[in-house]
Scaffold this motif. Structure first.
Motif, PDB file in Angstrom:
ATOM      1  N   SER A 210       0.945  -1.165   0.158  1.00 52.30           N
ATOM      2  CA  SER A 210       0.023  -0.189  -0.067  1.00 52.30           C
ATOM      3  C   SER A 210       0.964   1.271  -0.040  1.00 52.30           C
ATOM      4  O   SER A 210       1.895   1.145   0.261  1.00 52.30           O
ATOM      5  N   LEU A 211       0.292   2.369  -0.148  1.00 52.77           N
ATOM      6  CA  LEU A 211       1.010   3.614  -0.196  1.00 52.77           C
ATOM      7  C   LEU A 211       1.229   3.754   1.326  1.00 52.77           C
ATOM      8  O   LEU A 211       2.184   4.453   1.808  1.00 52.77           O
ATOM      9  N   ALA A 212       0.488   3.073   2.017  1.00 48.58           N
ATOM     10  CA  ALA A 212       0.834   3.003   3.684  1.00 48.58           C
ATOM     11  C   ALA A 212       1.945   2.264   4.000  1.00 48.58           C
ATOM     12  O   ALA A 212       2.317   2.045   5.405  1.00 48.58           O
TER      13      ALA A 212
ATOM     14  N   GLN B 218      -3.953   5.170  11.246  1.00 48.56           N
ATOM     15  CA  GLN B 218      -3.676   3.786  10.557  1.00 48.56           C
ATOM     16  C   GLN B 218      -2.347   2.971  11.111  1.00 48.56           C
ATOM     17  O   GLN B 218      -1.546   2.392  10.261  1.00 48.56           O
TER      18      GLN B 218
ATOM     19  N   TYR C  21      -2.392  -0.843  10.627  1.00 52.24           N
ATOM     20  CA  TYR C  21      -2.362  -1.118   8.956  1.00 52.24           C
ATOM     21  C   TYR C  21      -1.124  -0.686   8.343  1.00 52.24           C
ATOM     22  O   TYR C  21      -0.329  -1.617   7.735  1.00 52.24           O
TER      23      TYR C  21
ATOM     24  N   PRO D 235      -1.265   0.485  -3.838  1.00 49.21           N
ATOM     25  CA  PRO D 235      -2.071   1.390  -4.253  1.00 49.21           C
ATOM     26  C   PRO D 235      -2.416   2.502  -3.327  1.00 49.21           C
ATOM     27  O   PRO D 235      -1.962   2.385  -1.901  1.00 49.21           O
ATOM     28  N   GLY D 236      -2.891   3.628  -3.811  1.00 57.11           N
ATOM     29  CA  GLY D 236      -3.115   4.767  -2.773  1.00 57.11           C
ATOM     30  C   GLY D 236      -4.458   4.735  -2.358  1.00 57.11           C
ATOM     31  O   GLY D 236      -4.792   3.986  -1.358  1.00 57.11           O
TER      32      GLY D 236
ATOM     33  N   LEU E 276     -13.502  -1.470   1.204  1.00 56.68           N
ATOM     34  CA  LEU E 276     -12.385  -1.264   2.204  1.00 56.68           C
ATOM     35  C   LEU E 276     -12.292   0.313   2.451  1.00 56.68           C
ATOM     36  O   LEU E 276     -12.060   0.829   3.625  1.00 56.68           O
ATOM     37  N   ARG E 277     -11.954   0.791   1.363  1.00 57.30           N
ATOM     38  CA  ARG E 277     -11.645   2.543   1.186  1.00 57.30           C
ATOM     39  C   ARG E 277     -12.786   3.048   1.918  1.00 57.30           C
ATOM     40  O   ARG E 277     -12.731   3.997   2.528  1.00 57.30           O
TER      41      ARG E 277
ATOM     42  N   ILE F 146     -12.693   2.962   5.357  1.00 58.47           N
ATOM     43  CA  ILE F 146     -11.901   4.064   5.805  1.00 58.47           C
ATOM     44  C   ILE F 146     -12.527   5.387   5.815  1.00 58.47           C
ATOM     45  O   ILE F 146     -12.385   6.049   6.749  1.00 58.47           O
TER      46      ILE F 146
HETATM   47  C1  LIG Z   1      -3.389   4.002   1.642  1.00 58.01           C
HETATM   48  C2  LIG Z   1      -4.579   3.475   2.181  1.00 58.01           C
HETATM   49  O1  LIG Z   1      -5.471   4.248   2.756  1.00 58.01           O
HETATM   50  C3  LIG Z   1      -4.994   1.932   2.217  1.00 58.01           C
HETATM   51  C4  LIG Z   1      -6.089   1.849   2.490  1.00 58.01           C
HETATM   52  O2  LIG Z   1      -4.147   1.224   2.069  1.00 58.01           O
END
Ligand SMILES: CC(=O)C(C)=O
Ligand SMILES: NC(=O)C1=CN([C@@H]2O[C@H](COP(=O)(O)OP(=O)(O)OC[C@H]3O[C@@H](n4cnc5c(N)ncnc54)[C@H](O)[C@@H]3O)[C@@H](O)[C@H]2O)C=CC1
Length: 258
Positions: free
Chosen positions: A141-143, A151, A154, A184-185, A191-192, A195
């Motif tokens: 992830s971008l995360a 987060q 995560y 991915p961003g 899921l998004r 969030i």
């Molecule tokens: C970057 C982000 O928000 C996820 C869900 O991976």
């Protein structure tokens, strides 16, 4: 010639379903593997209704090592081989580190991080047995490159997946197994949505305002579709990516550069 065989975890919906459909269209026989039997069946049925496309649904909880090994064995029994394993299943929750519920933290790490670990272990064991090489692709992830407030668990899981993938790439290269990741961003999936819904409540704003605020940070000024992400997996799975291993590809429309 027999079809190449791909297992995609978490492919009952969202990014995983798009990957399953993309690869089925490219000639792979697809194992649609998900914890939710109904959505897995639905995606497999959708694929089987297309001309010359093949899929079967499987139930798996990727957090359970035995389940993941059983999945690989069943798929090999059904299709005769394994060529590609996509560790896509993942979950997320939004909470400050101080307020995070310990059971939710453990479940997230069990699914996202250990699920990916077991997926790599099971797939690599099968590839070594076959002596064919193979490809493993992990959902980071971008995360995984920058932590975000709310987060913590995560982000920790996704940073760890990137490190795990690099170690696996080095260990498995002698067996002609490549290991890469996609980052991915903001992708338009359930899921998004979850969030943004929770973040909106915590910030006392609306879902629409929260979503717009996130999209404003994207250089291309739109969130990704699951199909945008599936295009990158299509490349990583193809012979065009045979010389790429241990890499992580950002698919964020230009949110961050590093
Ligand atoms: C970057 C982000 O928000 C996820 C869900 O991976
Ligand atoms: N949507 C986004 O903006 C982003 C998503 N990602 C990652 O992409 C991957 C897919 O995410 P989405 O499609 O958005 O999620 P999603 O929630 O829409 O779909 C995830 C699928 O995984 C399945 N699943 C959940 N836990 C499972 C388990 N223990 N075993 C097997 N299957 C399980 C769910 O039933 C669902 O079908 C995840 O790893 C996520 O962290 C990464 C960056 C951004």
């Amino acid at each position: 010639m027999p079809k190449k065989v791909a297992i995609i975890t978490g492919s009952g919906r969202g990014i995983g379903a798009a990957i399953a459909k993309q690869l089925a269209g490219e000639g792979y026989a697809i194992a649609v593997a998900d914890i939710d039997p109904d959505t897995a069946d639905q995606v497999a049925n959708d694929i089987n209704q297309q001309d010359n496309q093949t899929a079967r649904s499987y139930v798996v909880d990727v957090a359970e090592r035995d389940d993941v090994f059983r999945l690989v064995n069943e798929v090999v029994q059904d299709f005769g081989q394994l060529d590609l394993f996509v560790n896509n299943a993942g979950i997320a929750f939004i909470a400050s580190i101080v307020d995070s519920n310990p059971e939710e933290v453990k479940r997230l790490l069990n699914v996202n991080l250990l699920g990916t670990f077991w997926g790599i272990q099971a797939a690599a064991t099968q590839f070594k047995k076959q002596g064919t090489g193979g490809k493993i692709i992990n959902a980071a992830s971008l995360a995984s490159v920058e932590g975000s407030a709310l987060q913590g668990a995560y982000s920790a899981s996704k940073f760890a997946i990137r490190g795990l993938g690099q170690s696996a790439a080095k260990e498995l290269a002698p067996d002609h197994i490549t290991v890469n990741a996609y980052d991915p961003g903001i992708v338009l999936t359930p899921l998004r949505d979850g969030i943004d819904e929770t973040t909106a409540k915590l910030k006392n704003t609306t879902f629409a305002e929260q979503r717009q605020g996130v999209v404003d940070e994207i250089s291309l000024k739109r969130a990704a579709t699951p199909e945008d992400v599936a295009q990158v997996i299509s490349f990583l799975a193809s012979p065009k990516a045979d010389y790429i291993t241990g890499q992580s590809i950002l698919i964020d429309g230009g949110m961050r550069f590093h």
